[in-house]
Design a protein around this motif. Structure first.
Motif, PDB file in Angstrom:
ATOM      1  N   ALA A 184       0.829  -1.213   0.000  1.00  0.00           N
ATOM      2  CA  ALA A 184       0.000   0.000   0.000  1.00  0.00           C
ATOM      3  C   ALA A 184       0.859   1.256   0.000  1.00  0.00           C
ATOM      4  O   ALA A 184       0.562   2.235  -0.704  1.00  0.00           O
ATOM      5  CB  ALA A 184      -0.928  -0.012   1.214  1.00  0.00           C
ATOM      6  N   ILE A 185       1.941   1.234   0.773  1.00  0.00           N
ATOM      7  CA  ILE A 185       2.829   2.396   0.832  1.00  0.00           C
ATOM      8  C   ILE A 185       3.504   2.646  -0.506  1.00  0.00           C
ATOM      9  O   ILE A 185       3.695   3.796  -0.925  1.00  0.00           O
ATOM     10  CB  ILE A 185       3.885   2.198   1.937  1.00  0.00           C
ATOM     11  CG1 ILE A 185       3.201   2.201   3.314  1.00  0.00           C
ATOM     12  CG2 ILE A 185       4.958   3.270   1.885  1.00  0.00           C
ATOM     13  CD1 ILE A 185       4.127   1.861   4.450  1.00  0.00           C
ATOM     14  N   SER A 186       3.844   1.550  -1.215  1.00  0.00           N
ATOM     15  CA  SER A 186       4.567   1.692  -2.487  1.00  0.00           C
ATOM     16  C   SER A 186       3.652   1.814  -3.687  1.00  0.00           C
ATOM     17  O   SER A 186       4.145   1.904  -4.823  1.00  0.00           O
ATOM     18  CB  SER A 186       5.492   0.483  -2.682  1.00  0.00           C
ATOM     19  OG  SER A 186       4.721  -0.702  -2.846  1.00  0.00           O
ATOM     20  N   GLY A 187       2.353   1.774  -3.477  1.00  0.00           N
ATOM     21  CA  GLY A 187       1.434   1.851  -4.608  1.00  0.00           C
ATOM     22  C   GLY A 187       1.389   0.582  -5.424  1.00  0.00           C
ATOM     23  O   GLY A 187       1.119   0.625  -6.631  1.00  0.00           O
ATOM     24  N   GLY A 188       1.652  -0.553  -4.830  1.00  0.00           N
ATOM     25  CA  GLY A 188       1.589  -1.836  -5.517  1.00  0.00           C
ATOM     26  C   GLY A 188       2.893  -2.293  -6.133  1.00  0.00           C
ATOM     27  O   GLY A 188       2.915  -3.313  -6.829  1.00  0.00           O
TER      28      GLY A 188
END
Length: 516
Positions: free
Chosen positions: A457-461
């Motif tokens: 979620a933090i890395s955008g997938g």
């Protein structure tokens, strides 16, 4: 030096006849409750919360500290004597400890657990005193990718090391991860593997799984073989550790402490991973020394995990006191108790309520001493539980296993789950599947899923987020080495069969030369 002065003030508040009595009561209650299968220190503290409402905070937490350490040691007692861990952190102790008990060395196993608990708990508490602020700041900086990598390392190490077949280990791990999926998906709100049963919307309690697989599975396995093998009384053996036992235990005690405290101090840490890693480390060290007692009752397999367990128990007070983050069920209950007294743990606790904090730390040290003083002489007494005839002994185990499973959630449905898991434990013993990877999968599976989703979620997938931290990269390198090394060693080092064949060929050729 300032910390030592504050700790001395804490001892001044604790060392009164009344508070020492509360400490003794806490240790005895914690040990007694920890001995009951499935009822660990968290449940003991929760049950005793109403009893302490009339006490002042310092007296209440002195009793809680005794219950905490007493419950940890009590869980190891049933793990050693009955192959029934009182809580998940005692799972590793059951592996070698119960084999020692069956071999007539129950008192030695209990003694090394008590001494290891004392050493690790004392060192861990002193580390909390001196390094709590620094350790808390470091722990906060460790992100989800590193946590995920740590859990992968624990699973790979334990699954590949235990048992004679890695395939059986991974089958057991898959079963554990599947059980860990049961329940409500916290992200989507959908139920998984619940079979339209509302009571399965909540995750299956780890206590129910551990008691079913270990206690009920063991009892059913013994019952299936009682007619073939006549019941016999297991000898208790000599009541004290020999010089050789101490010599073999001191290294695991210190290494277990080194494993346990950092994991306990990490938010979302706990005692399960360090006890697993301690066992794996001691097994490999013993193999390098040419000892093959692991799987037959190695004292190192008790000393190391027990030290890791209690060092981790001490380490959990770092995030609890400094950050207000409970990292175990027991510390969560203690957090609720603190809040009940109007105290909010966090960065300001040590300045706002210093007398309570330092009294609590002093009571941990005193509780640890009382744990050793009370339980070391009782080791032979506890070991005599093995002299109870097996039918009556396992009938008692079934009673307390059912009581522990029911007490986890006060749901009769858990008794049905207990029976199913007991039958699964019986089948795993029948087909030679190790039970530890299953328990590991149940415990770490949901945590792994949470950390994986957090990192994504933090890395955008982006999958690359899983190795975006230096610590995570180091851990994955260790994982790769752990997976590849055994195959490389087999290719480089000839197997005993190959050596025998070469010797036979060489001898045959030599005989032919003599004939010629």
């Amino acid at each position: 030096m300032e910390n030592l002065g504050l700790l001395a003030d804490g001892f001044g508040a604790v060392l009164t006849p009344e508070n020492l009595l509360y400490a003794v009561i806490g240790v005895l209650l914690g040990t007694f409750v920890g001995v009951l299968p499935g009822i660990g220190p968290a449940m003991a503290v929760a049950l005793l919360l109403p009893v302490t409402y009339g006490l002042d905070p310092i007296s209440a937490f002195i009793m809680f500290a005794g219950i905490y350490y007493g419950g940890m040691y009590g869980g190891s007692t049933t793990a050693i004597l009955l192959n029934t861990p009182g809580e998940s952190a005692s799972v590793m102790t059951a592996l070698e400890g119960n084999l020692m008990a069956r071999g007539g060395r129950a008192a030695q196993a209990l003694a090394t657990a008590a001494i290891g608990s004392f050493i690790a708990g004392t060192i861990g508490t002193l580390l909390v005193v001196f390094f709590a602020p620094a350790l808390a700041s470091v722990a906060v900086e460790i992100g989800a990718p590193s946590y995920f990598a740590l859990m992968v390392l624990a699973m790979i190490m334990v699954t590949s090391v235990l048992g004679g077949s890695p395939l059986r280990g991974f089958i057991a791990l898959f079963l554990g991860l599947t059980i860990g999926l049961v329940g409500l998906d916290l992200n989507t709100g959908q139920t998984r593997l619940s079979f339209d049963q509302p009571l399965l919307a909540e995750r299956i309690d780890v206590v129910v799984v551990a008691v079913g697989i270990f206690a009920l599975g063991e009892a059913l396995w013994v019952a299936a073989h009682l007619r073939r093998t006549p019941a016999h009384v297991i000898p208790v053996g000599r009541p004290w550790m020999s010089g050789e036992d101490v010599k073999r235990s001191w290294g695991p005690w210190l290494r277990g402490t080194a494993y346990g405290f950092p994991f306990g101090a990490l938010p979302a840490g706990g005692a399960e991973i360090p006890t697993f890693l301690s066992y794996v480390t001691e097994k490999r060290i013993a193999a390098r020394k040419g000892r093959d007692e692991f799987g037959k009752g190695a004292i190192e397999g008790v000393a190391g995990p027990e030290a890791a367990n209690n060092a981790s128990a001490a380490g959990t007070f770092v995030p609890l006191l400094a950050l207000g983050l409970p990292v175990t069920a027991t510390s969560a209950v203690m957090l609720a108790a603190l809040q009940g007294y109007g105290i909010e743990p966090g960065p300001g606790l040590m300045t706002d309520q210093p007398e309570l904090v330092w009294a609590l730390l002093a009571s941990l040290l005193i509780g640890n001493v009382l744990l050793l003083v009370l339980n070391l002489p009782l080791a032979p007494v506890w070991a005599k539980l093995l002299q109870v005839p097996r039918p009556q002994l396992y009938a008692g185990i079934l009673f307390f296993a059912a009581l522990g499973a029911y007490a986890a959630n006060l749901q009769a449905f858990d008794l049905f789950l207990l029976l199913l898991l007991g039958l699964l434990g019986l089948m795993m013993r029948r087909f030679g599947l190790p039970v530890l990877p299953l328990i590991l999968g149940v415990i770490l599976g949901p945590l792994m899923e949470y950390r994986l989703r957090e990192a994504m979620a933090i890395s955008g997938g982006e999958v690359s987020a899983l190795w975006s931290e230096p610590l995570a990269i180091v851990i994955y390198v260790i994982v790769a080495i752990a997976v590849v090394a055994p195959f490389a060693v087999r290719r480089i080092r000839p197997t005993p069969a190959a050596v025998a064949e070469d010797l036979s060929t060489h001898t045959h050729e030599t005989d032919e030369e003599k004939v010629r």
